[in-house]
Design an enzyme around this catalytic site. Structure first.
Site, short mmCIF file in Angstrom:
data_model
loop_
_atom_site.label_atom_id
_atom_site.label_comp_id
_atom_site.label_asym_id
_atom_site.label_seq_id
_atom_site.Cartn_x
_atom_site.Cartn_y
_atom_site.Cartn_z
N CYS A 15 -18.69 77.90 128.73
CA CYS A 15 -20.07 78.41 128.72
C CYS A 15 -20.69 77.97 130.04
CB CYS A 15 -20.85 77.82 127.54
SG CYS A 15 -22.63 78.16 127.60
N CYS A 26 -21.36 84.95 132.12
CA CYS A 26 -21.59 84.52 130.74
C CYS A 26 -20.28 84.72 129.97
CB CYS A 26 -22.70 85.36 130.12
SG CYS A 26 -22.99 85.03 128.38
N1 DGL Z 1 -24.13 80.97 129.40
C1 DGL Z 1 -23.57 81.77 128.38
C2 DGL Z 1 -22.07 81.61 128.22
O1 DGL Z 1 -21.42 81.35 129.20
C3 DGL Z 1 -24.34 81.98 127.13
C4 DGL Z 1 -24.95 80.80 126.47
C5 DGL Z 1 -25.88 81.25 125.38
O2 DGL Z 1 -26.82 81.97 125.71
O3 DGL Z 1 -25.65 80.91 124.23
O4 DGL Z 1 -21.54 81.77 127.16
#
Ligand code: DGL
Length: 242
Positions: A170, A76
């Protein structure tokens, strides 16, 4: 030593986004076991107060530590750009972040969540070249089985910038990578190869490669959902028992 080596590597994200990282890890490390925690019920992390995200992430990491893991991949960008150092300094296992690759150039833009856009990492490396999406990760999360024809145009139609390369900041955006390439004709880039190199570096350095039958375990409130998404979207788990 052998028992330690056979512990799983944990992979965490706010929801389904990190499954795209898990997929790459499973393919690259066919003998390693993994444990996936998606915090889907609390997702998205990208537009929640950072203090709330922090307490979720530390509680999840603590639970994985108590369970026994030999490493942690923070799949993440939102968590990695804000809390990687704190997590790494608190725990004895290796920690690998997911951060966007830094690429200079006028036509190179970073797509990321609102919270990632606020991070020092992004301010330093992508100043003036950031496109943040407050709701896109959640939309992907909610439509994860219906993304084949997902229309990305409305998200980019108001941009007055000349974007040539889009850096995916993301992990949820990986699910619509082909839509972005096809609809917008953009080149996309992510940081996943770096994650694989770093995990390999830590396993090699500690001589902690596994030698037991590999397994993928899904944990947390949304474990069944994440397992289903992983099986349906990524279709295979190599030699791993799920
Ligand atoms: N998948 C996550 C990232 O890479 C978070 C996305 C989210 O929950 O807003 O930032």
């Amino acid at each position: 030593m052998r028992a330690f080596n056979n512990l799983p590597i944990a992979v965490i994200d706010s929801g389904v986004g990190g499954l795209s990282v898990l997929d790459r890890l499973v393919k690259r490390f066919p003998y390693e076991s993994f444990i996936y925690y998606g915090d889907n019920l609390f997702a998205p992390y990208g537009n929640k107060p950072l203090s709330a995200v922090k307490s979720r992430v530390f509680a999840i990491t603590e639970s994985l530590y108590k369970r026994g893991v030999k490493g942690l991949v923070i799949a993440c960008n939102t968590v990695s750009t804000h809390f990687y150092n704190e997590i790494k300094n608190k725990y004895p296992f290796f920690v690998v972040p997911t951060v966007p690759p830094v690429i200079d150039g006028d036509g190179v833009y970073l797509a990321c969540t609102s919270n990632t856009a606020k991070s020092e990492f992004v301010k330093t490396n992508y100043s003036g070249r950031v496109i943040s999406f407050p709701c896109l990760a959640k939309t992907i999360e909610d439509n994860v089985f219906n993304l084949n024809n997902f229309n990305v145009l409305p998200y980019f139609s108001k941009l007055d910038k000349k974007v040539e390369v889009l850096v995916l900041g993301c992990t949820h955006y990986s699910f619509i990578e082909s839509n972005i390439r096809t609809c917008l004709g953009l080149t996309t880039v992510d940081g996943y190869d770096t994650i694989l190199l770093k995990v390999n570096y830590h396993l090699q350095k500690r001589n902690s490669y596994s030698n037991k039958n590999p397994k993928i375990t899904f944990v947390g409130e949304a474990k069944s959902f994440n397992k289903k998404v992983f099986e349906r979207v990524f279709c295979h788990a190599g030699g791993h028992k799920i």
